[in-house]
Enzyme design. Structure first.
Site, mmCIF file in Angstrom:
data_model
loop_
_atom_site.group_PDB
_atom_site.id
_atom_site.type_symbol
_atom_site.label_atom_id
_atom_site.label_comp_id
_atom_site.label_asym_id
_atom_site.label_seq_id
_atom_site.Cartn_x
_atom_site.Cartn_y
_atom_site.Cartn_z
ATOM 1 N N GLY A 178 0.808 -1.220 0.000
ATOM 2 C CA GLY A 178 0.000 0.000 0.000
ATOM 3 C C GLY A 178 0.833 1.258 0.000
ATOM 4 O O GLY A 178 0.459 2.270 0.598
ATOM 5 N N SER A 186 3.706 3.111 4.898
ATOM 6 C CA SER A 186 4.555 2.531 3.849
ATOM 7 C C SER A 186 5.806 3.373 3.653
ATOM 8 O O SER A 186 5.804 4.581 3.903
ATOM 9 C CB SER A 186 3.783 2.471 2.534
ATOM 10 O OG SER A 186 2.581 1.756 2.720
ATOM 11 N N HIS A 187 6.843 2.740 3.162
ATOM 12 C CA HIS A 187 8.136 3.426 3.152
ATOM 13 C C HIS A 187 8.229 4.563 2.123
ATOM 14 O O HIS A 187 9.132 5.398 2.215
ATOM 15 C CB HIS A 187 9.271 2.431 2.945
ATOM 16 C CG HIS A 187 10.603 3.033 3.242
ATOM 17 N ND1 HIS A 187 10.939 3.495 4.504
ATOM 18 C CD2 HIS A 187 11.662 3.289 2.457
ATOM 19 C CE1 HIS A 187 12.162 3.994 4.466
ATOM 20 N NE2 HIS A 187 12.624 3.883 3.246
ATOM 21 N N PHE A 219 18.615 18.060 -9.642
ATOM 22 C CA PHE A 219 18.914 16.798 -8.972
ATOM 23 C C PHE A 219 20.070 16.119 -9.682
ATOM 24 O O PHE A 219 20.393 16.443 -10.835
ATOM 25 C CB PHE A 219 17.671 15.889 -8.967
ATOM 26 C CG PHE A 219 17.209 15.512 -7.584
ATOM 27 C CD1 PHE A 219 16.686 16.457 -6.733
ATOM 28 C CD2 PHE A 219 17.316 14.192 -7.132
ATOM 29 C CE1 PHE A 219 16.265 16.111 -5.447
ATOM 30 C CE2 PHE A 219 16.892 13.833 -5.854
ATOM 31 C CZ PHE A 219 16.369 14.784 -5.013
ATOM 32 N N GLN A 235 21.734 0.449 -4.965
ATOM 33 C CA GLN A 235 22.144 1.853 -4.906
ATOM 34 C C GLN A 235 22.560 2.265 -3.497
ATOM 35 O O GLN A 235 21.782 2.108 -2.550
ATOM 36 C CB GLN A 235 21.006 2.755 -5.373
ATOM 37 C CG GLN A 235 21.369 4.237 -5.292
ATOM 38 C CD GLN A 235 20.462 5.094 -6.158
ATOM 39 O OE1 GLN A 235 19.354 5.428 -5.768
ATOM 40 N NE2 GLN A 235 20.933 5.407 -7.350
ATOM 41 N N HIS A 264 23.169 5.451 -1.450
ATOM 42 C CA HIS A 264 22.942 6.895 -1.457
ATOM 43 C C HIS A 264 24.146 7.542 -0.785
ATOM 44 O O HIS A 264 24.588 7.072 0.262
ATOM 45 C CB HIS A 264 21.655 7.219 -0.685
ATOM 46 C CG HIS A 264 21.142 8.610 -0.916
ATOM 47 N ND1 HIS A 264 21.807 9.717 -0.453
ATOM 48 C CD2 HIS A 264 20.050 9.064 -1.566
ATOM 49 C CE1 HIS A 264 21.133 10.802 -0.810
ATOM 50 N NE2 HIS A 264 20.059 10.435 -1.487
ATOM 51 N N LEU A 283 18.276 8.983 5.932
ATOM 52 C CA LEU A 283 18.526 9.683 4.668
ATOM 53 C C LEU A 283 18.581 11.198 4.841
ATOM 54 O O LEU A 283 17.687 11.794 5.434
ATOM 55 C CB LEU A 283 17.404 9.334 3.685
ATOM 56 C CG LEU A 283 17.364 10.104 2.365
ATOM 57 C CD1 LEU A 283 18.530 9.707 1.478
ATOM 58 C CD2 LEU A 283 16.053 9.848 1.628
ATOM 59 N N GLU A 332 19.181 14.184 -1.333
ATOM 60 C CA GLU A 332 19.987 14.738 -2.419
ATOM 61 C C GLU A 332 19.577 16.180 -2.723
ATOM 62 O O GLU A 332 20.350 16.952 -3.274
ATOM 63 C CB GLU A 332 19.767 13.854 -3.652
ATOM 64 C CG GLU A 332 20.600 14.202 -4.851
ATOM 65 C CD GLU A 332 20.560 13.076 -5.891
ATOM 66 O OE1 GLU A 332 20.633 11.895 -5.509
ATOM 67 O OE2 GLU A 332 20.440 13.383 -7.087
ATOM 68 N N ARG A 392 24.452 9.268 -8.147
ATOM 69 C CA ARG A 392 24.708 8.712 -6.821
ATOM 70 C C ARG A 392 25.832 7.686 -6.788
ATOM 71 O O ARG A 392 26.619 7.650 -5.840
ATOM 72 C CB ARG A 392 23.424 8.067 -6.285
ATOM 73 C CG ARG A 392 22.395 9.094 -5.949
ATOM 74 C CD ARG A 392 21.063 8.491 -5.554
ATOM 75 N NE ARG A 392 20.137 9.555 -5.184
ATOM 76 C CZ ARG A 392 18.856 9.364 -4.909
ATOM 77 N NH1 ARG A 392 18.327 8.149 -4.976
ATOM 78 N NH2 ARG A 392 18.086 10.388 -4.568
ATOM 79 N N HIS A 408 20.305 2.235 -0.216
ATOM 80 C CA HIS A 408 19.114 3.057 -0.358
ATOM 81 C C HIS A 408 18.039 2.413 -1.225
ATOM 82 O O HIS A 408 16.863 2.490 -0.922
ATOM 83 C CB HIS A 408 19.532 4.395 -0.972
ATOM 84 C CG HIS A 408 18.416 5.398 -1.111
ATOM 85 N ND1 HIS A 408 17.632 5.772 -0.042
ATOM 86 C CD2 HIS A 408 17.982 6.118 -2.170
ATOM 87 C CE1 HIS A 408 16.746 6.677 -0.456
ATOM 88 N NE2 HIS A 408 16.920 6.882 -1.740
ATOM 89 N N TYR A 409 18.436 1.788 -2.323
ATOM 90 C CA TYR A 409 17.437 1.420 -3.332
ATOM 91 C C TYR A 409 17.924 0.220 -4.141
ATOM 92 O O TYR A 409 19.108 0.112 -4.445
ATOM 93 C CB TYR A 409 17.220 2.619 -4.263
ATOM 94 C CG TYR A 409 16.181 2.400 -5.324
ATOM 95 C CD1 TYR A 409 14.844 2.682 -5.080
ATOM 96 C CD2 TYR A 409 16.532 1.887 -6.577
ATOM 97 C CE1 TYR A 409 13.886 2.464 -6.053
ATOM 98 C CE2 TYR A 409 15.574 1.664 -7.551
ATOM 99 C CZ TYR A 409 14.249 1.962 -7.292
ATOM 100 O OH TYR A 409 13.301 1.740 -8.254
ATOM 101 N N ARG A 456 19.980 4.166 -10.649
ATOM 102 C CA ARG A 456 18.810 5.032 -10.778
ATOM 103 C C ARG A 456 19.184 6.480 -10.502
ATOM 104 O O ARG A 456 19.977 6.754 -9.599
ATOM 105 C CB ARG A 456 17.740 4.596 -9.769
ATOM 106 C CG ARG A 456 16.546 5.518 -9.712
ATOM 107 C CD ARG A 456 15.476 5.002 -8.780
ATOM 108 N NE ARG A 456 15.818 5.066 -7.381
ATOM 109 C CZ ARG A 456 15.730 6.172 -6.622
ATOM 110 N NH1 ARG A 456 15.328 7.324 -7.156
ATOM 111 N NH2 ARG A 456 16.048 6.137 -5.348
#
Lengths: 249, 573
Positions: free
Chosen positions: B14, B45-46, B119, B233, B235, B245, B248, B282, B350-351, B385
């Protein structure tokens, strides 16, 4: 961890499979000086007693999962430094909510109140995405921004003296959220929400205790939202007796 | 016997992708009902923790879809599928606009248009933002909006433990209802996985504790491939100790990264980021920080060596307007006020670029199974990413997966309900046997800790063949020890011990695919920097790796990369 100080945690335990009423259990554990209350609970869960149940996730004060009562006050445990407390720290579930187990409370009632204030943009005519965004000036954004910062941690419900006595009261977070949409320049649903606000258990149940704003970990200031909502809901009601153009936001 | 409920589509997760999918499904068909099954209340949710922004070309600006596509593909180190990137950049502006219509409090320019910020790896400021709590606002906007649809039926605090397959197609899920401690079978003619990432495989991560690779493990065990799992990834800017975190956007707004000598090493030394300096991608900045630390220009702290992020020159007014959450986090969790002091930071997991292998429609190779968001690998992000592409990815591919799942579901059968129920009963039996199981003497936290350390050693910012191999061996051993976990909690109601045990099982499977695919990729590309093979090797490794479950460990296959307009070139900024 011999160089670390020990602290004593008195934790409220309740397992509906086994217990008639809540009890407390005491744990003495070593703590690091930079730990939050949540770190201690996680240490107990991982290393001492796997049966302890509590909710948590982001540990950075934004998911809103880990609200509990710490030494009698509602706190977001991931944001509450252990160094603020002495050698003994008592942790229990949030007040004013039914307890499911240990430190885990029932949220279903809140979710219904949340939905009752229609926390979505209501407009007579909606634009297609191809037509671009609505213009909203920085000032128009500022008008509701603060009330959009609520993380639904429920501390305000645990602190509110009215919620305890009047379980159907919409409560601070839900009213602040409805008010947030009422103040949004893109929204046209204030008449609908004001009706909800005027009903029994709505904004007029609030007794101006201001406890909600004092415990809010995100400075949302729900008490201010409720006061503004009270005024606008009554203005809206009065206007229904005279014909005038709709209020411009 | 298990309780059985039926909907048209079942969505697992969700967060951003899951809720977007649910809304897209009920909007696309006025009759369908959707089950939204989430192991937490959706607003937990995150997605909520994302900070910096969401990327999309602003219509009418001097940006272009081509530029966004090129930046994404170059950022991916040419491992993105270019047809996927094209679809993404085209849909991105519409999705962010839709979110605006739903009430997202995007920060604004004076004229009332939405503001954008620069970014990393993006040549033009195209990152839409709501101060520095973009994931929070996006998730809450989506969650609040989804409440207007009664046909989205939520199953909150339900942990999916198995995909139910009948006649070679997915027909639903078995889920553990945390409150009751019983298994519920949720049937649907299509299932969309949107469970997010798996950062908790590692000890030091920005991810919340719920990010345990659940959807990836569910698909993997059902025979679906996990794609490009080696690309993790890091970060560049996490707080030491907690891994929290620091967005960025701090660099997008002009922050500097400095070493122990106060030197802006991304400017003064050659780390391949060129003029972009702090706004390099990154993967490159994380490597630069690790090299500075190796060269003795880190600062020693209680949680290892770090460098610093300096925002002081931005001034209090700008920090409070654009980066208030960064200030709050730094003060609460690092004890520094960025208005007056630099923030300690180091690279942090991170990802996951990898995930459940899907095509551009979100479909997997298993009929009826779709995936979107971080748990999927639709091949938008390739080997690295770009920051602010992932929130948009959740929206674009969450919506697409829903529309495609719906199309599929119209022609699909309900499946054999008796057989599906029996699978649910078996699954409940498995969970009941695990609850409070006294077998063996292994502790959940100990096995998890050893998995975390093995992953950090073998699959860090820089990797070596020998340590990766060792990590692979350790993970296989840990899976053996996992079978000997001892559980204490015998109660059914809100038994979080069994939840953490099941999550650990998911992470062990996912971790193994990361280690094994990383070992097989004998080159350096994007986030996969292998010290034994420091160069990219397009001749041999310009492919996606896909890992399939076997009892003996992952079996690997290769899949071609879709390259259309942008031929691979040296990645230099």
């Amino acid at each position: 961890m011999s160089d670390l100080r020990k602290k004593t945690f008195v934790i409220t335990r309740f397992d509906p499979d086994k217990d008639e009423v809540p009890k407390t259990q005491t744990y003495q554990i070593p703590v690091r000086p930079d730990w939050k209350v949540l770190d201690a609970l996680n240490f107990i869960k991982d290393e001492v007693d796997g049966t302890l149940s509590h909710r948590w996730s982001c540990r950075m004060a934004v998911c809103g999962s880990c609200g509990m009562t710490v030494n009698g006050e509602p706190k977001l445990t991931c944001k509450t430094a252990l160094s603020d407390y002495g050698d003994t720290v008592a942790v229990g579930p949030l007040s004013n909510f039914p307890v499911i187990r240990d430190l885990v409370v029932e949220l279903e009632g809140f979710m219904e109140k949340f939905k009752a204030v229609k926390p979505w943009i209501l407009r007579a005519k909606e634009k297609a995405p191809e037509e671009g965004v609505y213009r909203q000036s920085p000032e128009q954004l500022e008008a509701f921004k603060q009330f959009s910062m609520c993380i639904n941690c429920m501390l305000c419900y645990a602190a509110c003296p009215v919620v305890g006595n009047e379980p159907d009261y919409l409560g601070p977070a839900a009213i602040a959220l409805g008010h947030r949409y009422n103040l949004d320049s893109r929204d046209e649903g204030d008449a609908e929400r004001n009706q909800v606000f005027r009903e029994e258990g709505g904004v007029y149940s609030c007794s101006y205790a201001n406890e909600c704003s004092e415990v809010c970990p995100k400075n949302v200031d729900p008490a201010a939202a409720i006061n503004q909502a009270k005024f606008l809901a009554v203005v809206d009601w009065a206007k229904s007796f005279v014909s005038s153009p709709p209020r411009r936001k | 016997m298990v309780e059985v409920v039926r909907h048209d589509i079942v969505i697992v997760g969700g967060g951003g992708a899951g809720i977007r999918a649910a809304i897209a499904a009920v909007e696309a068909d006025p009759k369908v009902t959707v089950a939204l099954v989430s192991k937490v209340y959706p607003m937990r949710s995150h997605t909520v923790s994302a900070e910096g922004g969401a990327a999309a070309v602003v219509p009418g600006s001097d940006d272009s879809l081509d530029k966004h596509a090129y930046d994404t593909i170059k950022g991916s180190d040419f491992l993105a599928d270019q047809n996927v990137v094209d679809y993404f950049v085209e849909q991105a502006p519409l999705e962010l606009t839709r979110l605006e219509h739903w009430g997202c409090p995007w920060s604004r320019n004076e004229d009332g248009s939405v503001a954008t910020r620069p970014f990393g790896g993006m040549q033009i400021p195209r990152t839409w933002y709501a101060a520095d709590k973009v994931g929070f606002h996006m998730l809450h906007t989506l969650f609040q909006h989804c409440m207007r649809f009664d046909r989205i039926v939520r199953y909150d605090e339900h942990f999916v433990t198995k995909l139910l397959v009948d006649g070679g197609a997915v027909k639903g899920v078995a889920a553990l209802d945390m409150r009751e401690g019983t298994t519920r079978v949720v049937l649907g003619r299509a299932v969309i996985l949107a469970t997010g990432g798996a950062g908790k495989c590692f000890p030091f991560t920005t991810n919340g504790t719920i990010k345990t690779g659940d959807g990836m493990a569910l698909a993997y065990r059902a025979g679906v491939g996990l794609k490009d799992m080696e690309f993790v990834q890091y970060h560049p800017t996490g707080l030491p100790g907690t891994g929290i975190l620091i967005t960025e956007a701090s660099r997008g707004e002009g922050g500097y990264v400095i070493n122990s000598e106060g030197e802006r090493f991304l400017v003064t030394r050659d780390y391949g980021v060129g003029q972009k300096a702090e706004l390099g991608p990154r993967d490159m900045i994380s490597r630069a920080i690790m090299q500075e630390i190796s060269a003795g220009r880190g600062i020693k702290g209680p949680y290892g060596e770090y460098v610093q992020l300096d925002l002081r020159h931005l001034g209090e007014a700008k920090i409070m307007k654009r980066l208030p959450f960064v200030r709050e986090l730094s003060m609460t969790y690092a004890g520094v006020d960025p208005v007056h002091q630099p923030i300690p930071i180091r690279p942090v997991v991170h990802y996951m670029m990898g995930g459940v292998d899907t095509d551009v429609t979100g479909a997997t190779d298993l009929p009826g199974l779709y995936a979107a968001g971080e748990c999927a690998s639709v091949s938008l992000n390739g080997a690295n990413r770009l920051g602010s592409n992932s929130l948009t990815e959740c929206l674009v591919f969450g919506a697409r997966a829903a529309v495609e799942a719906l199309k599929y579901a119209r022609g699909a059968s309900d499946g054999n309900e008796g057989a599906l129920r029996r699978q649910g009963d078996e699954e409940m039996g498995r969970i009941d046997a695990l609850r409070g199981r006294k077998k063996g003497g292994e502790k959940i936290a100990q096995v998890r800790r050893e998995m975390n350390l093995a992953m950090e050693r073998g699959c860090g910012v820089y990797r070596e063949q020998a340590t990766m191999q060792q990590t692979g061996v350790e993970l296989a051993q840990l899976k053996g020890r996992y079978a000997d976990l001892a559980l204490e909690d015998t109660s059914k109601v809100f038994n979080t011990e069994i939840l953490t045990a099941l999550e650990l099982g998911n992470m062990l499977d996912v971790a193994e695919t990361i280690a094994v695919t990383a070992m097989a990729r004998q080159e350096s590309r994007g986030a996969h920097a292998c010290s034994d093979y420091p160069k990219r090797n397009d001749q041999k490794f310009l492919y996606h790796s896909v890992a399939f479950f076997t009892p003996a460990g992952p079996r690997l296959e290769k899949k071609p990369v879709t390259i259309t307009r942008f031929q691979p070139e040296e990645r230099k900024y």
